[in-house]
Motif scaffolding. Structure first.
Motif, mmCIF file in Angstrom:
data_model
loop_
_atom_site.group_PDB
_atom_site.id
_atom_site.type_symbol
_atom_site.label_atom_id
_atom_site.label_comp_id
_atom_site.label_asym_id
_atom_site.label_seq_id
_atom_site.Cartn_x
_atom_site.Cartn_y
_atom_site.Cartn_z
ATOM 1 N N ARG A 61 7.798 -9.791 -3.032
ATOM 2 C CA ARG A 61 7.071 -8.557 -2.757
ATOM 3 C C ARG A 61 5.779 -8.484 -3.572
ATOM 4 O O ARG A 61 4.726 -8.108 -3.054
ATOM 5 N N MET A 62 5.839 -8.887 -4.833
ATOM 6 C CA MET A 62 4.648 -8.839 -5.676
ATOM 7 C C MET A 62 3.619 -9.860 -5.219
ATOM 8 O O MET A 62 2.407 -9.592 -5.213
ATOM 9 N N GLU A 68 1.752 -8.564 -2.222
ATOM 10 C CA GLU A 68 0.702 -7.615 -2.575
ATOM 11 C C GLU A 68 -0.549 -8.338 -3.053
ATOM 12 O O GLU A 68 -1.678 -7.962 -2.707
ATOM 13 N N ASP A 113 -2.435 -9.665 -0.152
ATOM 14 C CA ASP A 113 -2.856 -8.656 0.819
ATOM 15 C C ASP A 113 -2.025 -8.680 2.074
ATOM 16 O O ASP A 113 -2.461 -8.212 3.139
ATOM 17 N N ILE A 133 0.832 -7.042 2.203
ATOM 18 C CA ILE A 133 1.262 -5.653 2.221
ATOM 19 C C ILE A 133 0.319 -4.876 1.311
ATOM 20 O O ILE A 133 -0.384 -5.488 0.488
ATOM 21 N N PRO A 134 0.271 -3.554 1.408
ATOM 22 C CA PRO A 134 -0.655 -2.788 0.576
ATOM 23 C C PRO A 134 -0.436 -3.044 -0.907
ATOM 24 O O PRO A 134 0.700 -3.127 -1.389
ATOM 25 N N TYR A 135 -1.552 -3.194 -1.618
ATOM 26 C CA TYR A 135 -1.495 -3.486 -3.034
ATOM 27 C C TYR A 135 -1.356 -2.181 -3.824
ATOM 28 O O TYR A 135 -2.097 -1.221 -3.595
ATOM 29 N N GLN A 136 -0.395 -2.184 -4.719
ATOM 30 C CA GLN A 136 -0.159 -1.020 -5.568
ATOM 31 C C GLN A 136 -0.596 -1.355 -6.987
ATOM 32 O O GLN A 136 0.012 -2.174 -7.646
#
Length: 444
Positions: free
Chosen positions: A430-431, A434, A437, A439-442
């Motif tokens: 998951r990291m 991110e 890009d 998935i949306p980067y937090q």
């Protein structure tokens, strides 16, 4: 004494005579027909160093010399039938030389299939009855996606054409006759002007981009080198003053250039680490790639690209990771494997540093990688630091120091154990998604 040696001499002659009947002499034509393979080392006795080199087919940098085809010569011919001993000129034009194209295709991952010397077919000469020669066959060079082609330093595109006004094909026995005629001398002047115009046209169409050609996606073939134009047959020189033109023109020369072909793998993330840091083990745990895994340094000898899927039921949400050979201190000075493979992470949007917690000072190892990559390769990239081998004893303090250093730079870090395939691997995916890009980067 001579009589005692005579039986031995006779036996030697008999053996020699027997072997002479078994000798097969190879002609020059057979030798260069590529039907005979000459091996300096038998296959079953190939030393390990030769087998090791042959097993690795990955090539990411080559210098190739390319030459497009020459144009075919025009024909000198006259129409003949039963009622005409020599009719009007009917010599056809020569065919154009073959072009050289380059095309980026999917499925190719190396340049090892590319030959160092490629020559396109020349155009055929014109024939009688106004028959033009056949054009030369084009050559399409297929390269992997991500290939960059530039002119080799100090090299320019060249055509070896005849001087302006020259380049004629004379009918047999009429060369001196033609050279003494005023109409032919006038034609040479007119041809000189035409050659200058063609030369200007060729210089425009032969221009190559200063930054080269960057093939970042599959597409149609792109013209690299255009073949030479075919020569004119003698029918073009039939005028009221020249009733029997016994001459034609030669075809224009092909274009020659030396190119630097460089492959830069296209991946969303670049996996960077010291030798034996656990990069290949990690990539096997989270992707469908199968790099070689071992407990010795420099296990990874060639770059590997792995595809990571976020959803098992769908292949739409994926990203790719490039695993390059391990880097050591002084790689910029060509120590170890050098920095030759760093080109494969230049296009990556993010970097994943893999640091083994079994080392004495993980922070120093991370600084070593940062120094070898340089600020230019790291500029504008998101960074994730993965601490591998977290299942080993006495690694907690080492990871704490590493986390403090990475957090101070605004980077993310995560301890994982790829061998045990624990739950940290799912968090890592998951990291990494991110950072890539996918998935949306937090932000932290």
């Amino acid at each position: 004494m001579f009589k005692q040696c005579r039986p031995t001499v006779c036996l030697f002659r008999q053996v020699l005579r027997t072997h002479l009947h078994q000798i097969r002499y190879i002609s020059d034509e057979e030798l260069y027909s590529h039907n005979i393979v000459l091996d300096t080392i038998p296959r079953n006795q190939t030393p390990y160093k030769h087998r090791k080199k042959a097993d690795s087919n990955f090539t990411d940098l080559m210098v190739v010399k390319l030459t497009s085809g020459d144009g075919g010569n025009g024909s000198v011919s006259f129409f003949r039938d039963a009622g005409h001993a020599k009719g009007p000129p009917d010599g056809g034009d020569g065919g154009d030389g073959g072009n050289i194209y380059v095309q980026a295709v999917e499925g190719e991952t190396s340049l090892h299939k590319l030959r160092k010397r490629i020559i396109a077919e020349s155009g055929r000469a014109g024939q009688k009855d106004q028959m033009n020669g056949r054009n030369g066959m084009d050559v399409i060079i297929k390269v992997p996606v991500g290939t960059n082609i530039t002119l080799a330093p100090g090299c320019e595109l060249e055509r070896d054409n005849a001087p302006f006004g020259e380049g004629w094909v004379h009918m047999s026995g009429f060369r001196e006759y033609n050279m003494e005629r005023d109409f032919f001398l006038d034609l040479k002047k007119r041809k000189s002007l035409d050659d200058k115009a063609q030369d200007r046209t060729e210089r425009i169409q032969d221009s190559f981009p200063p930054d080269g050609i960057d093939l970042t996606r599959p597409g149609p073939p792109i013209l690299l080198l255009k073949g030479g134009r075919g020569g004119l047959g003698n029918r073009h020189f039939h005028t009221a003053d020249v009733r029997n033109p016994r001459f034609a023109t030669v075809g224009r020369a092909g274009l020659t250039g030396v190119f630097r072909v460089e492959l830069k793998l296209l991946a969303d993330l670049g996996l960077v680490g010291l030798p034996n840091a656990g990069k290949s083990t990690l990539l096997r745990a989270i992707s469908n790639a199968r790099p070689r895994v071992g407990h010795w340094a420099f296990t990874t000898m060639t770059p590997t690209v792995g595809t990571i899927s976020l959803d098992v039921a769908s292949s739409d949400r994926t990203f790719t990771v490039a695993d390059i050979p391990g880097i050591i201190a002084g790689a910029g000075m060509n120590r170890g494997l050098g920095t030759d493979f760093l080109r494969h992470i230049e296009r990556a949007g993010g970097l994943v540093f893999v640091i083994g917690l079994d080392g004495e000072d993980p922070v120093a190892d991370l600084k070593t990688l940062m120094n070898e990559l340089g600020s230019q390769r790291m500029f504008g990239k998101r960074v994730l630091v993965v601490a591998t081998k977290a299942d080993l004893p006495q690694t907690e303090n080492r990871y704490r120091a590493l986390a403090e250093f990475t957090i101070s730079r605004g980077w993310r870090t995560l301890p994982v154990s790829a061998i045990n395939r624990n739950a940290d691997v799912e968090v890592l995916i998951r990291m990494m998604a991110e950072i890539a890009d996918a998935i949306p980067y937090q932000a932290l």
